[in-house]
Scaffold this motif. Structure first.
Motif: not given
Lengths: 909, 182
Positions: A16-17, A20-21, A24-25, A28
């Motif tokens: 999951e993390a 999510a990362a 996000t990336l 970004k």
């Protein structure tokens, strides 16, 4: 809770993390991409703005640079930060000539003016005046300085005042009421007014003219002049006024109008005394030179750079036949010159342009169409600035000189040609005459040998004598020709004066005897026995003088004296004096005596007259020998000729070995000779002379025949005439030498006894030279030199003896001859032993006796090679003069030759 | 609050109390994302509070002490991940002094939406720094731990005096003395 579940959860969390990362990336990244785009847009906008700013900035810079007025920005220290081109010029302008750095100047400017808190400044330079203002930007650290050229805007009065005050001319400006507005120091000084200029301003000058008029030569006119100027208000310039004290003033009166209304007058006075006096001097000097030029006899013209005549003097007009008005403005080349001369003139003009002056001759056609020669001295002409402004030419008419010169040249050429023609004529004539004469003499000589009848002999003698006389005349003519053309060469050989004098007298003796005259001679003992000179020529002179003396003497004597006039170092001046008691000569005649053909004077009947060349030749010969000849003569008393000639003193060694004219019958026997001669008579003479010497002779008539003959027959020597038909002697010789490759000696036979002839012959490849008419002795000489000497040791030596004489003596008795030979062999063998013994003992008596004893036998046997040596050995010699080495050589030679001959003679027995 | 804080917190729990404790705390905290944190993410401050409370309930260690320990741990983690931000800094006081004007400037560049606490530094003398903490999160304890971690990192012996500027803990001043030079 199981461990697996725990791990599963943990793993799930991690996944999951990660998701999510990643999300996000991605977000970004997108954001960065977007921002980047925005940034790019922003950049473009910025770039545009920057360019606009740049453009603005450069336009602003141009604005300042194009500003006609100086703009300078300096920092607070005074250092120039910016400076437009006008300011740059200005900094140079102000301090031109002063070694002051431009930047330093502005520093100085700032310190003096900006820091001193003033607001503006005016600076002037020459005619220019600048006004400066400035604005300080303390916070920005600089000051802007703005200049303005206010020269033009300065008030006219300001300038005028300045100008007038500084003028050298005296100036006074008055207003319409005649009140003085302005006056300068120069004015005050010129008129000697006892006031200062500023005191005068404002005063009325109506009375000035009356006060000053006494200064002028024409005081009343001065006053009237001023009055009328004021009345008429007219402009008057350069009016000259003479003063009492000698000065000269020049005056301008300038009325001043402002908007058509009269506002006063300006007076200007200049002292032109100095200028006037210079002008006068200049005028005078110009006048002087103008007069000189106008009146001189040389034609002078001045042309400009386009060759247009600007000036011509009177003489030039006269020379050319044109009037001045016809010449001025014309081009001299077109006016006067022919095409060829124009070309020359073109070159001369170029020389003028290069600053070259020169003198040359040209031919000009003058107005009346005649051609004239002018000597021209052309020089470039420069103006005050050194620029070529034209040229000046001075002309002298040399037509007459030219004609004279041309005539002279022609005359000279003609004279030279006639001399040459004469020379050629004489040479040819002598040749033509000598050739037959040669024949006559040769034949007479031969006839004399064979004729025994006394009467015939006498007649032959007369023919011989007459021919000899003709021959001598020819020789004279030839000599003269040679002397005249410098072709006569004197010999320098040792000779005996005694012999020469004796011989000269002997030759004339019979003539003297015929006339019953006493011909005697005396030779001083001081005269050196051997002198060096040309004995033949000395003899020629003496024979001529003695002969003359005999001719012109009817009674009395002819006395020949020879003595030493002077001895200087190794030279003796010998004087020959020939004195007669003859008819003598008139003084006038004596003076012309030595002239050529002087005997052509027919007024005196001369019984034995020649053609009068002798004396002239004698004189010239004497002079060639550096000597002198003099005559003293008294009518009816006699004449004395004195000849003085310097001779170098010589010795026995200088005497050339003379040809022994006697030859034995056998000497040349067997020699074969080819004579190449076209003249029949000469062919005969040559043949007879040579055959007389027992030589075998063949004769051909020209060179080609000789060459053809030589292809088949060989000869010991060739005698070659030079001038022949078909092929001449030179060319024949060339062919013989170069085509036939023969080295047979060739001897030239020529009547052309001129200097240079010998060289020509030798160059052609000949070996020797005999001049016609030749004597036997000449033939003997060349035969010995070119045939016998060369053969010695070969053919001739093979002929060790000759028994023909013995045979003759015996009347052909061979037994007798053999007996004699036998006796000779015995005697000779004995003699060889005895003479060598005597040589060892140095018994000269014995040697002489032995030689004397055997001599007749040697002659009988015909051992020719020993004739001379035996004669030498038998001759008695004083003891003290004996040269033993010489004697030994002779004895050795005698022994050797005799032994060889004996060896051969043995065969005869 | 930055994800790295959560990930480092859970790392610490894992390493100090084990994976089971960490799992328990996460379960106990009842988090919306079930504890799946990433360092690049940003999460609500309350979740951290829940995690800390859960740890406290699990371990019975006072919350303040837990936060201090976490702060110390966090410095180590940050110094490893963001060492470039510390280039040219050779001692603890200098680093602490410049958190606000150097480190947080860099943080803001990386994470424009982040809202780090304010650390105003004031050098009292060569060896003394006054650091004013200001944050609505009232986590001065974490700050204190970070200071300690910093001292350890530079091997400086730091004496920390804590002054509470208000009652809700949003503003705290630390007087930090470097002892190893006295």
């Amino acid at each position: 809770m199981s461990e697996i579940e725990l791990l599963k959860r943990t793993l799930e969390r991690e996944r999951e993390a990660r998701k999510a990362a990643e999300k996000t990336l991605e977000e970004k990244s997108l954001e960065i991409f977007r921002i980047n785009g925005e940034l790019r847009e922003l950049n473009l906008v910025l770039e545009k703005m920057v360019n606009v700013k740049k453009q603005e900035s450069s336009e602003l810079t141009m604005l300042t640079e194009q500003n006609p007025d100086p703009i300078i920005r300096v920092d607070l220290e005074g250092n120039i930060l910016f400076c437009n081109p006008q300011a740059e010029t200005l900094t140079e302008l102000f301090y031109k000539g002063v070694k002051y750095d431009a930047a330093d100047f502005w520093k100085y400017f700032i310190e003096k003016n900006i820091h001193a808190n003033s607001q503006s400044l005016e600076l002037s330079h020459g005619a220019k005046v600048f006004h400066f203002t400035w604005k300080s930007f303390q916070n920005l650290g600089y000051v802007n300085i703005y200049g303005k050229d206010i020269t033009e805007t300065l008030t006219s009065s300001h300038r005028l005042k300045f100008l007038i005050e500084n003028l050298q001319e005296g100036v006074l400006v008055e207003d319409e009421h005649r009140d003085i507005l302005l006056v300068n120091d120069a004015f005050v000084n010129l008129f000697g007014i006892p006031m200062l200029t500023h005191e005068m301003i404002g005063q009325n000058c109506s009375g000035y003219a009356d006060i000053s008029k006494m200064l002028f030569k024409a005081p009343d006119e001065f006053v009237v002049g001023i009055t009328s100027i004021i009345r008429d208000r007219t402009l008057i310039l350069n009016e000259e006024l003479e003063l009492e004290d000698g000065r000269v003033f020049e005056r301008d009166a300038i009325p001043i109008f402002v908007e058509k209304s009269f506002r006063g007058l300006m007076w200007k006075y200049r002292d032109i005394t100095l200028r006037k006096s210079k002008e006068r001097i200049l005028q005078f000097s110009e006048e002087k030179y103008r007069n000189i030029i106008r009146n001189m006899n040389l034609g002078l013209i001045e042309v400009d750079v386009k060759e247009t005549i600007l000036y011509a003097n009177q003489s030039f007009c006269e020379m050319s036949g044109y009037g001045l008005d016809e010449i001025l403005g014309k081009n001299p080349t077109q006016l006067f010159l022919t095409k060829e001369m124009a070309h020359l003139m073109y070159q001369k003009n170029i020389a003028r342009q290069q600053g070259i002056s020169e003198v040359y001759e040209i031919q000009a056609r003058i107005k009346n169409g005649e051609m004239r020669w002018w000597l021209v001295s052309g020089a470039p002409l420069y103006d005050d600035n050194g620029m070529l402004k034209g040229s000046i030419g001075i002309h002298l008419d040399i037509t007459k000189q030219k004609e004279l010169e041309r005539n002279l040249t022609i005359a000279r050429q003609e004279a030279l040609a006639s001399v040459k023609a004469k020379e050629t004529f004489l040479t040819n004539m002598s040749h033509e005459l000598r050739t037959p004469l040669n024949g006559i003499i040769g034949l007479v000589r031969d006839l004399k040998r064979s004729v025994s009848d006394v009467k015939s002999l006498n007649q032959l003698e007369s023919i011989h004598s007459a021919a000899d006389h003709l021959s001598s005349i020819l020789n004279d003519i030839l000599d003269l020709t040679k002397i005249d053309s410098g072709k006569l060469q004197l010999e320098t050989i040792g000779f005996s004066i005694d012999e020469v004098v004796k011989r000269s007298v002997e030759v004339n003796q019979h003539k003297a005897l015929e006339k019953g005259l006493d011909l005697n001679f005396r030779i001083d003992s001081e005269v050196e026995k051997i002198l060096i000179g040309d004995p033949l020529r000395v003899k020629q002179i003496l024979i001529n003088l003695i002969g003359n003396a005999i001719k012109f003497t009817n009674n009395g004597y002819i006395s020949v004296r020879c003595f030493v006039k002077q001895t200087i170092a190794a030279k003796q001046w010998i004087t020959f004096e020939i004195e007669d008691t003859g008819i003598g000569m008139e003084k006038d005649f004596v003076n012309e005596l030595f002239e050529k053909f002087s005997q052509a004077d027919s007024s005196i009947n001369r019984p034995n007259g020649g053609i009068g060349l002798g004396l002239n030749i004698s004189k010239q010969l004497v002079e060639m020998m550096q000597g002198t000849i003099q005559v003293e003569s008294v009518i009816e008393r006699g004449t004395t000729f004195s000849v003085s000639i310097p001779f170098r003193i010589g010795s026995q060694a200088d005497i050339p070995v003379l040809v022994d004219p006697s030859s034995s019958d056998q000497e040349f026997e067997g020699i074969t000779v080819l004579v190449v001669e076209d003249n029949k008579l000469n062919q005969e003479v040559a043949r007879i002379s040579l055959e007389h010497l027992k030589v075998k002779v063949d004769v051909v008539s020209h060179g080609l025949a000789a060459v053809e003959k030589l292809e088949h027959v060989s000869y010991d020597i060739i005698f070659m005439d030079l001038q022949m038909p078909v092929l001449n002697g030179y060319d024949a010789t060339w062919k013989i030498r170069n085509e036939l490759k023969l080295i047979t000696p060739i001897v030239a036979l020529t009547a052309n006894a001129l200097k240079g002839e010998r060289e020509k012959c030798l160059e052609a490849g000949m070996d020797d030279f005999i001049s016609k008419p030749f004597e036997d002795v000449d033939l003997i000489r060349v035969l010995r030199k070119h045939v016998l000497d060369k053969k010695s040791g070969s053919e001739i030596m093979r002929q060790y003896y000759d028994l023909s004489r013995l045979m003759k003596l015996s009347g052909g008795d061979i037994a007798f001859v053999k007996k004699m030979v036998g006796l000779f062999i015995k005697q000779a063998e004995l003699t060889i032993g005895e003479i060598n013994a005597a040589l060892v003992e140095q018994n000269i008596d014995a040697i002489q006796k032995l030689a004397h004893k055997i001599k007749p036998a040697i002659e009988n046997m015909g051992v020719l090679s020993l004739g001379a040596v035996v004669k030498d050995l038998e001759r008695p010699v004083p003891i003290e003069e004996i040269d033993w080495s010489d004697v030994k050589n002779k004895v050795d030679y005698f022994t050797q030759r005799l032994t060889e001959a004996l060896k051969e003679l043995h065969k005869e027995i | 609050m930055k994800g790295i804080i959560f990930t480092e917190f859970l790392e610490m729990v894992e390493s100090k109390w084990g994976l089971i404790s960490a799992d328990a705390i996460i379960n106990h905290a009842d988090l919306p994302n079930k504890g799946s944190y990433t360092a690049v993410g940003t999460y609500p401050h309350g979740e951290m509070v829940r995690l800390v409370v859960a740890l406290h309930e699990q371990t019975q260690i006072p919350v303040a002490d837990l936060l201090k320990v976490f702060g110390e741990y966090l410095f180590g983690a940050l110094s490893k991940n963001y060492s470039y931000m510390m280039d040219g800094v050779s001692d603890s006081l200098t680093l602490l002094h410049h958190i606000e004007d150097v480190i947080h400037v860099e943080v803001k560049k990386l994470y424009p939406d982040s809202n780090p606490p304010m650390f105003d530094g004031e050098r009292l003398d060569e060896h003394t720094l006054k650091l004013n903490y200001k944050s609505h999160r009232s986590m001065a304890d974490v700050a204190e731990g970070l200071i300690k971690g910093c001292g350890k990192f530079y091997k400086d012996d730091l004496h920390i005096e804590r002054i509470e500027s208000n009652s809700d803990g949003t503003e705290v001043s630390f007087i930090i003395k470097r002892m190893n030079y006295e």
